[in-house]
Design an enzyme around this catalytic site. Structure first.
Site, PDB file in Angstrom:
ATOM      1  CB  SER A 196       1.419  11.499  -9.198  1.00  0.00           C
ATOM      2  OG  SER A 196       0.265  10.719  -9.039  1.00  0.00           O
ATOM      3  CB  ALA A 197      -2.076  14.541 -10.722  1.00  0.00           C
ATOM      4  N   GLY A 204      -1.535  14.434  -6.935  1.00  0.00           N
ATOM      5  CA  GLY A 204      -2.784  14.577  -6.207  1.00  0.00           C
ATOM      6  C   GLY A 204      -3.911  14.023  -7.048  1.00  0.00           C
ATOM      7  CD  GLU A 255       4.172   3.922  -6.286  1.00  0.00           C
ATOM      8  OE1 GLU A 255       4.833   3.331  -5.409  1.00  0.00           O
ATOM      9  OE2 GLU A 255       3.056   4.440  -6.063  1.00  0.00           O
ATOM     10  CG  HIS A 289       0.940   6.062  -8.608  1.00  0.00           C
ATOM     11  ND1 HIS A 289       1.866   6.341  -7.621  1.00  0.00           N
ATOM     12  CD2 HIS A 289       0.337   7.250  -8.896  1.00  0.00           C
ATOM     13  CE1 HIS A 289       1.816   7.628  -7.329  1.00  0.00           C
ATOM     14  NE2 HIS A 289       0.908   8.199  -8.093  1.00  0.00           N
TER      15      HIS A 289
END
Length: 235
Positions: free
Chosen positions: A122-123, A90, A194, A159
């Site tokens: 991700s985060a 997020g 990714e 990413h």
């Protein structure tokens, strides 16, 4: 001894949420009946409950129960007692702000350093680095510090995508942004594409997945890192 999976993304094009990681998660959390989920990053503004339910429906496929940290009165104690921990993706600014607001950044670091299995996407992977300063996210909130968990001796850019020499887009590439970071900061940055993840276990950091990563170090030419490479040399 740390036991971490740090994935660039939760979802690959053409697949569902966590689908590509599910076989690995089954072995990674093999000793866990429940996993504590940290939904603070709230992708697209999704609520904590919605995000937790979305995650729970996936983990049910490997017979693991997900519990949201927001459901506990004492989040620090929830971390300390967790069998396993997953921090979803997020907005990294929002995630870091909430970890500091709840006064659990240090608790999370200390718990993971003792070996509690951890998944970040991700985060949730960004925060394993030395700071959150190489995130791609917009600063929608202002955390009290950019310092994060420091579980690996470098930063991540998740990413990550190489610049397209055929593109007519005139905006900055990821490499340009990371070079800007290195004008003011010294520590290395790993561009994690990714479908790739880092596996930190038994004192080693291994690049997993089918794609290479790109290592950026101040005043050095970027280096392509092949899959299955051991990365403990990065300091």
């Amino acid at each position: 001894m740390k036991n971490l999976l740090l994935a660039s993304t939760s979802t690959l094009f053409g697949s569902s949420y966590l689908e590509y990681l599910l076989p690995k998660l089954k072995s990674h959390f093999k000793n866990c009946k429940t996993v504590l989920f940290i939904p603070y990053a709230r992708p697209s503004g999704i609520s904590y409950d919605e995000y937790t339910q979305k995650t729970a429906s996936v983990f049910a496929k490997i017979n693991i129960v997900i519990k949201g940290i927001h459901q506990y009165e004492n989040p620090a104690q929830a971390i300390q007692n967790a069998e396993g921990i997953f921090t979803g993706g997020g907005n990294t600014f929002l995630l870091v702000k909430q970890l500091y607001h709840e006064k659990i950044m240090t608790t999370l670091k200390e718990t993971l350093e003792k070996g509690t299995p951890y998944l970040g996407t991700s985060a949730g992977s960004n925060i394993a680095g030395l700071s959150m300063q190489t995130t791609n996210d917009m600063p929608i909130v202002y955390p009290p510090s950019f310092k994060t968990l420091g579980l690996i001796p470098f930063n991540l850019n998740v990413h990550f995508i190489d610049a397209d020499s055929q593109s007519t887009h005139m905006g900055e590439s990821r490499e340009t942004r990371i070079n800007e970071f290195h004008h003011f900061n010294n520590f290395p940055v790993l561009g994690l594409k990714e479908g790739s993840w880092l596996e930190i276990k038994d004192g080693k950091i291994i690049l997993k997945g089918k794609l290479s990563a790109k290592l950026f170090q101040k005043n050095r030419i970027p280096v392509e890192i092949k899959p299955n490479s051991e990365l403990s040399f990065i300091q």
